[in-house]
Design an enzyme around this catalytic site. Sequence first.
Site, PDB file in Angstrom:
ATOM      1  N   CYS A 138       0.855  -1.367  -0.101  1.00 62.56           N
ATOM      2  CA  CYS A 138      -0.116   0.075  -0.079  1.00 62.56           C
ATOM      3  C   CYS A 138       0.867   1.212   0.105  1.00 62.56           C
ATOM      4  CB  CYS A 138      -0.922  -0.014   1.247  1.00 62.56           C
ATOM      5  SG  CYS A 138      -2.180  -0.976   0.891  1.00 62.56           S
ATOM      6  N   HIS A 146      -6.394  -2.727  -1.625  1.00 63.71           N
ATOM      7  CA  HIS A 146      -5.768  -3.980  -0.571  1.00 63.71           C
ATOM      8  C   HIS A 146      -6.590  -5.053  -0.162  1.00 63.71           C
ATOM      9  CE1 HIS A 146      -2.973  -5.231   2.852  1.00 63.71           C
ATOM     10  NE2 HIS A 146      -4.334  -5.733   3.467  1.00 63.71           N
ATOM     11  N   GLY A 187       4.429 -19.465   1.654  1.00 67.55           N
ATOM     12  CA  GLY A 187       5.352 -18.520   1.797  1.00 67.55           C
ATOM     13  C   GLY A 187       4.900 -17.126   1.620  1.00 67.55           C
ATOM     14  N   HIS A 206      -0.466 -10.216  -4.523  1.00 67.82           N
ATOM     15  CA  HIS A 206       0.389  -9.874  -5.661  1.00 67.82           C
ATOM     16  C   HIS A 206       0.568 -10.897  -6.543  1.00 67.82           C
ATOM     17  CE1 HIS A 206       2.647 -10.906  -2.019  1.00 67.82           C
ATOM     18  NE2 HIS A 206       3.388 -11.543  -2.798  1.00 67.82           N
TER      19      HIS A 206
HETATM   20  P1  5GP Z   1       5.318 -13.184  -1.288  1.00 74.21           P
HETATM   21  O1  5GP Z   1       6.715 -14.045  -0.697  1.00 74.21           O
HETATM   22  O2  5GP Z   1       4.499 -12.673  -0.534  1.00 74.21           O
HETATM   23  O3  5GP Z   1       4.546 -13.839  -2.459  1.00 74.21           O
HETATM   24  O4  5GP Z   1       6.216 -12.145  -2.041  1.00 74.21           O
HETATM   25  C1  5GP Z   1       6.538 -11.081  -1.613  1.00 74.21           C
HETATM   26  C2  5GP Z   1       7.608 -10.547  -2.501  1.00 74.21           C
HETATM   27  O5  5GP Z   1       7.847  -8.927  -2.374  1.00 74.21           O
HETATM   28  C3  5GP Z   1       8.957 -10.935  -2.334  1.00 74.21           C
HETATM   29  O6  5GP Z   1       9.463 -11.665  -3.267  1.00 74.21           O
HETATM   30  C4  5GP Z   1       9.927 -10.031  -1.727  1.00 74.21           C
HETATM   31  O7  5GP Z   1      11.119 -10.023  -2.400  1.00 74.21           O
HETATM   32  C5  5GP Z   1       9.198  -8.697  -2.433  1.00 74.21           C
HETATM   33  N1  5GP Z   1       9.553  -7.473  -1.426  1.00 74.21           N
HETATM   34  C6  5GP Z   1       9.303  -7.641  -0.447  1.00 74.21           C
HETATM   35  N2  5GP Z   1       9.312  -6.182   0.053  1.00 74.21           N
HETATM   36  C7  5GP Z   1       9.541  -5.546  -1.042  1.00 74.21           C
HETATM   37  C8  5GP Z   1       9.846  -4.052  -1.110  1.00 74.21           C
HETATM   38  O8  5GP Z   1       9.723  -3.197  -0.314  1.00 74.21           O
HETATM   39  N3  5GP Z   1      10.145  -3.623  -2.417  1.00 74.21           N
HETATM   40  C9  5GP Z   1      10.018  -4.269  -3.615  1.00 74.21           C
HETATM   41  N4  5GP Z   1      10.430  -4.028  -4.826  1.00 74.21           N
HETATM   42  N5  5GP Z   1       9.830  -5.880  -3.290  1.00 74.21           N
HETATM   43  C10 5GP Z   1       9.550  -6.283  -2.109  1.00 74.21           C
HETATM   44 ZN    ZN Z   2      -1.885  -3.210   1.231  1.00 74.08          ZN
END
Ligand code: 5GP
Ligand code: ZN
Length: 111
Positions: free
Chosen positions: A7, A46, A92, A99
Site C-alpha cells: 500500500c 488492499h 510463503g 500480488h
Molecule cells: P510473497 O513471498 O509474499 O509471495 O512475495 C513478496 C515479494 O515481495 C518477495 O518476492 C519480496 O522480495 C518482495 N518484496 C518485499 N518487500 C519489498 C519491497 O519493499 N520492495 C520490492 N520491490 N519488493 C519487495
Molecule cells: Zn496493502
Amino acid sequence: MENCIFCKIVAGQLPASKVYEDDDMIVFKDIRPIAKIHLLAVPKQHFKLLSELNEERRALVGRMLEKIASNAPAFGLSEGYRLIINQGEEAGQSVPHLHIHILGGQKLGWE
Ligand code: 5GP
Ligand code: ZN
C-alpha cells in the site's frame, strides 16, 4: 492499509522500480529477484487472498491478467513468462497484499 508495504508503494510513500501503472495496479521490480526478470503486479486495492474476491475484485484481477499479457513484450517477456500467486503461510506469502509474481527473461525450471 496502514503498515502494508505494498500500500505504501502504491501511495508513493516507499520507492519502487515501477515499470507500469494504471488505475487498477502497479507493476514494479521485485527487490529480491529469483529470475532474470522478476516483477510484481500489485492491485491498488488492499486485500490479501483470492478467497476475498467479490464481483468487483474478480473483474479487477481479470483486468490485471489481461494487462500483464498485453504488456509482456514491453516487460521483455515476449518469449514467455510464469505467474505465481502465493496464498497464505505454507505457500510463503510474506506480504499480506495480493500480488502476482511475473517471472521470466530466461528458461525457467520446475522443482
Ligand atoms: P510473497 O513471498 O509474499 O509471495 O512475495 C513478496 C515479494 O515481495 C518477495 O518476492 C519480496 O522480495 C518482495 N518484496 C518485499 N518487500 C519489498 C519491497 O519493499 N520492495 C520490492 N520491490 N519488493 C519487495
Ligand atoms: Zn496493502
